[in-house]
Scaffold this active site. Sequence first.
Site, mmCIF file in Angstrom:
data_model
loop_
_atom_site.group_PDB
_atom_site.id
_atom_site.type_symbol
_atom_site.label_atom_id
_atom_site.label_comp_id
_atom_site.label_asym_id
_atom_site.label_seq_id
_atom_site.Cartn_x
_atom_site.Cartn_y
_atom_site.Cartn_z
ATOM 1 N N SER A 239 99.268 -22.428 81.571
ATOM 2 C CA SER A 239 100.597 -22.392 82.180
ATOM 3 C C SER A 239 100.452 -21.954 83.624
ATOM 4 O O SER A 239 99.336 -21.716 84.091
ATOM 5 C CB SER A 239 101.485 -21.402 81.424
ATOM 6 N N LYS A 240 101.588 -21.837 84.277
ATOM 7 C CA LYS A 240 101.574 -21.478 85.701
ATOM 8 C C LYS A 240 100.796 -20.195 85.978
ATOM 9 O O LYS A 240 100.224 -20.020 87.043
ATOM 10 C CB LYS A 240 103.003 -21.307 86.204
#
Length: 471
Positions: A239-240
């Site tokens: 994810s980010k």
Amino acid sequence: MKVRTRFAPSPTGLLHIGGARTALFSWLYARKTGGDFILRIEDTDLERSTQASIDAILEAMDWLDLAYDEGPFYQTQRFDRYREVIQQLLDNGQAYRCYCSKEELDALREAQMVRKEKPRYDGRWRDSTATPPAGVQPVIRFKNPLDGVVEFEDLVRGKITIANAELDDLIIARSDGVPTYNLCVVVDDIDMNVTHVIRGDDHINNTPRQINIMRALGAALPKFAHVPMILGNDGQRLSKRHGAVGVMQYRDEGYLPEALLNYLVRLGWSHGDQEVFSRDELIQLFEIENINRAPSSFSPDKLLWLNQHYIKTLPAERIAAELQWHLTQQNLDTSRGPALVDVIEAQRERAKTLVELVAASRYFYEPVNSYDAAAMKKQVSAETPHYLQVVAEHLGALQVWDEAAIHEAITASCEQLQVKLGKVGPALRLATTGGTSSPALDVTLKLLSKDTVLQRINIFIEFVKNSASSA
Ligand code: GLU
């Protein structure tokens, strides 16, 4: 039968690493088998789909050079076709209208939870002859087989078997008539003659349902390959938090598409312990069966290593083409000065990213307007102006401006001055580049041109003298 693969992103965000890898696998398999690769934009979720996402996906596909043979097809342009198929299923008794209200379904779910059962629709309208309640717009549900199993051979996971008793009657059209995701995918995969569905394993639960609908429609089943997810280096789903997740962010950070593709293919696929693959090699070697079953984890270091490898080894012309975008971004005009390909040749050993490459190449195209302060202290003495004066004389006398001649002129200057190269070289580099790191001096000076070098030495000598007198 000709292989036909598809990449079917939902345009609800950027094209991320996982999506790009799925696209790559689908593309590779089509290329390998002489088949077709289709791009299909699954934009039926009108609330979450955006034109900006569509543009971002197309841009990323283009940057990665994953050319599609057909498409992009848009599901929103195919609603008539989905309705037609829904009607066909209704007419054939393979689908039915369900008039349950939300309250009824909630009550059903609650009762099932209390009984510790898996919440599922109980098929109460499946064969109902009851009169539909007035004023309720029904949803349409697919009549899933009641017994037996769905079995398929996943090309990555192996045999998968699900009992039909586990599957309830899926909604294929909402009460407003809009077809649902699973229905659209099935109709498209059939109409587009897709032979191999390669997708993320977050869709694996949809597959048995989709297979049942395909069977109801009398369609031949494609083969399925569900690709495991990508984890960050902490074992959590990527994810980010783990850095860039959008493909184009890697371009912004100075990665070459060649490096990213090579990195992505190794993320979950292997061929022995080979790490570096050209596109042609990948097309030759790729086999769906060699996709790993286990999730793979993302390693930024390895991606950087590959990037450096490609910066070192790709033809300079190719790097120059990719560099154009960065030059514009970083506002560097290379139309005057040395040929960009020559600068790339000289610089490529030192740069890990294209952003670094541009930043480190400014002095080839722009005047030097400041000097590294620490190096000034360390490398410049009261004698430096004189030393550089002598170097300038030797360089100025050169008839031929090439590396060998420049090298000789510097050596001759040191001999005349009776000093080691260490007294002259760093100062000369500082004078001509403003800093302490550049390609070999003879290469750097050759690229800068004789006029520029002599001019910069003069400016530097003045600067040193002025700083000395004002000190
Ligand atoms: N549209 C789906 C997604 O973006 C992919 C569906 C599929 O490949 O079947 O996750």
